[in-house]
Design a protein around this motif. Structure first.
Motif, PDB file in Angstrom:
ATOM      1  N   SER A 118     -11.904   7.165   2.752  1.00  0.00           N
ATOM      2  CA  SER A 118     -11.346   8.508   3.387  1.00  0.00           C
ATOM      3  C   SER A 118     -10.115   8.776   2.840  1.00  0.00           C
ATOM      4  N   ALA A 119      -9.666   8.110   1.728  1.00  0.00           N
ATOM      5  CA  ALA A 119      -8.209   8.433   1.307  1.00  0.00           C
ATOM      6  C   ALA A 119      -8.070   9.860   0.607  1.00  0.00           C
ATOM      7  N   GLY A 120      -9.208  10.551   0.459  1.00  0.00           N
ATOM      8  CA  GLY A 120      -9.151  12.318   0.092  1.00  0.00           C
ATOM      9  C   GLY A 120      -8.944  11.880  -1.510  1.00  0.00           C
ATOM     10  N   ILE A 121      -9.040  10.774  -2.200  1.00  0.00           N
ATOM     11  CA  ILE A 121      -8.477  10.982  -3.640  1.00  0.00           C
ATOM     12  C   ILE A 121      -9.683  11.094  -4.325  1.00  0.00           C
ATOM     13  N   ILE A 212      -1.341  11.916   1.292  1.00  0.00           N
ATOM     14  CA  ILE A 212      -2.704  12.139   1.712  1.00  0.00           C
ATOM     15  C   ILE A 212      -2.305  13.257   2.816  1.00  0.00           C
ATOM     16  N   VAL A 213      -2.695  14.392   2.855  1.00  0.00           N
ATOM     17  CA  VAL A 213      -2.262  15.543   3.682  1.00  0.00           C
ATOM     18  C   VAL A 213      -3.573  15.682   4.280  1.00  0.00           C
ATOM     19  N   SER A 214      -4.888  15.431   3.782  1.00  0.00           N
ATOM     20  CA  SER A 214      -5.857  15.556   4.533  1.00  0.00           C
ATOM     21  C   SER A 214      -7.336  14.893   3.448  1.00  0.00           C
ATOM     22  N   SER A 215      -7.997  13.978   4.234  1.00  0.00           N
ATOM     23  CA  SER A 215      -9.076  13.175   3.439  1.00  0.00           C
ATOM     24  C   SER A 215     -10.604  13.835   3.714  1.00  0.00           C
ATOM     25  N   HIS A 341       3.908  14.163   7.741  1.00  0.00           N
ATOM     26  CA  HIS A 341       3.098  15.342   6.915  1.00  0.00           C
ATOM     27  C   HIS A 341       1.831  14.890   6.519  1.00  0.00           C
ATOM     28  N   CYS A 342       1.717  13.560   6.270  1.00  0.00           N
ATOM     29  CA  CYS A 342       0.381  12.882   5.827  1.00  0.00           C
ATOM     30  C   CYS A 342      -0.626  12.604   7.134  1.00  0.00           C
ATOM     31  N   GLU A 343      -1.941  12.540   6.784  1.00  0.00           N
ATOM     32  CA  GLU A 343      -2.806  12.120   7.631  1.00  0.00           C
ATOM     33  C   GLU A 343      -2.695  10.630   7.955  1.00  0.00           C
ATOM     34  N   GLY A 344      -2.419  10.408   9.163  1.00  0.00           N
ATOM     35  CA  GLY A 344      -2.222   8.915   9.541  1.00  0.00           C
ATOM     36  C   GLY A 344      -1.045   8.291   8.984  1.00  0.00           C
ATOM     37  N   GLY A 345      -0.165   9.053   8.247  1.00  0.00           N
ATOM     38  CA  GLY A 345       1.169   8.533   7.579  1.00  0.00           C
ATOM     39  C   GLY A 345       0.484   7.830   6.124  1.00  0.00           C
ATOM     40  N   HIS A 346      -0.506   8.187   5.820  1.00  0.00           N
ATOM     41  CA  HIS A 346      -1.234   7.469   4.530  1.00  0.00           C
ATOM     42  C   HIS A 346      -0.556   7.965   3.279  1.00  0.00           C
ATOM     43  N   VAL A 347      -0.045   7.122   2.516  1.00  0.00           N
ATOM     44  CA  VAL A 347       0.289   7.326   1.212  1.00  0.00           C
ATOM     45  C   VAL A 347      -0.343   6.257   0.356  1.00  0.00           C
TER      46      VAL A 347
END
Ligand code: DP6
Length: 359
Positions: A118-121, A212-215, A341-347
């Motif tokens: 789900s990390a959008g990578i 990760i702005v969006s996954s 600004h990240c989805e779920g604060g994900h970096v």
């Protein structure tokens, strides 16, 4: 005619090979292709370290190898995945003229990523390079044809390219160039070449923190995006621009000129997204949060003088590129100002790596 056929009168012990291969982040973008996965312009990337795919390829002799098709089971994170299986089967079938032994085997692939799905990578670079390396290990184990390390890597890069263009650059440590250019002796449209020995040491200790702005799954795939370049009115000037920028970037990376490096890298990212916006039909993969992050990065650089730059893939996520000596300061900046600004604060923290390894 390929010689790579197993002697079916001999027994073959079942076995397996296992590779871990990283993703990469393009600094000069591959965007536009022709023929069989050939790039319209040369590209240059950092090989990453933390965002990896592990792929195990197991084999045994097929009982009935008479028909001309691949026998394959595919597991992603231990679960059967029919959509991936079909894609890989089509890919392996396309390789049969060169690797006819593949149809003599019953193959099982078990694959998994080090980063959450789900990390959008984008995982095609790590996944296809890992699989390509497994195929080369198999060929070498059966036929001893890839004993030379350079020949091994070159073939792995070609096979990776046939799976996904950008994957061919993941085979090499630190940084690689894919696409024929006078700037890099030995470069080719068919495979990437390593350029780690041509760049300033500073770039081997470089970070890439992925915001990760969006996954969500992209609304337009890279494959479709490449295809849209064919009707893009800016296509030809773009390909010329990529060549000029590659030469300039290589100079900056050789001498360690960070401001020059950063300017080219950011211009490339925005050009990629501008090309999408002026495709027909037009589309946007950047989100408002991507732009908010970009603005804050520019301001942070102006305020602190810290050499932190952004790039983007074909998606909304922002990659922050910066030298290792800034890691403490930049991570604090991310925590205080960008995570919101990240989805779920994900970096996803990543850095320039040593390339694939056989496990
Ligand atoms: C924007 O390699 O994913 O990331 O060859 O169709 O699989 P296919 O495309 P892909 O395109 C990557 C495009 C990019 C830029 C880059 O990695 O150079």
């Amino acid at each position: 005619m390929s010689r790579l056929i197993l002697d079916s009168s001999q027994p073959l012990e079942p076995g397996s090979v296992l590779w871990r291969s990283p993703s990469n982040i393009a600094l000069i973008k591959y965007w536009g292709k022709h023929g069989i996965q050939l790039p319209r312009n040369p590209s240059l990337s950092f090989t990453l370290a933390a965002s990896c795919t592990d792929t195990q390829l197991s084999y045994e002799l097929r009982k009935d190898p008479s028909d001309n098709h691949i026998e394959l089971d595919f597991f992603f994170h231990e679960e059967e995945n029919e959509a991936f299986r079909q894609k890989i089967e089509a890919y392996l079938t396309s390789l049969l003229p060169d690797m006819p032994f593949l149809k003599q085997l019953k193959l099982t692939i078990r694959s998994g990523n080090s980063f959450p799905h789900s990390a959008g990578i984008a995982s095609s670079a790590s996944a296809m390079s890992a699989l390509a390396l497994c195929l080369c290990s198999l060929e070498d184990r059966f036929f001893g044809t890839l004993q030379d390390a350079e020949a091994f890597d070159q073939k792995a890069s070609i096979l990776a390219r046939l799976g996904s263009g950008s994957a061919c650059r993941s085979i090499f440590p630190h940084a690689a160039v894919w696409g024929a250019t006078q700037q890099v002796p030995g470069s080719s449209d068919e495979y990437a070449v390593p350029i780690g020995n041509q760049i300033h040491e500073m770039f081997k200790d470089f970070h890439d923190d992925i915001l990760i702005v969006s996954s969500e799954e992209k609304s337009v795939s890279s494959r479709a995006g490449h295809a849209l370049m064919e009707g893009n009115p800016y296509a030809e000037p773009r390909y010329a621009q990529a060549r000029t920028r590659l030469a300039q970037l290589l100079d900056a990376m050789r001498t360690g000129d960070l401001p020059a490096f950063g300017k080219i890298v950011e211009d490339e990212a925005l050009t990629l997204h501008a090309l999408m916006m002026c495709s027909n039909p037009s589309y946007t993969l950047m989100r408002p949060e991507s732009l908010a992050i970009i603005e804050k990065v520019r301001q942070y650089r102006a305020d602190t003088g810290h050499q932190v730059y952004f790039t983007l893939d074909a998606g909304p996520n922002v990659h922050l590129l910066y030298p290792g000596e800034l890691v403490v300061d930049v991570r604090k900046f991310i925590e205080d100002h960008l995570e919101e600004h990240c989805e779920g604060g994900h970096v996803q923290q990543d850095w320039v790596g040593e390339g694939p390894e056989e496990l």
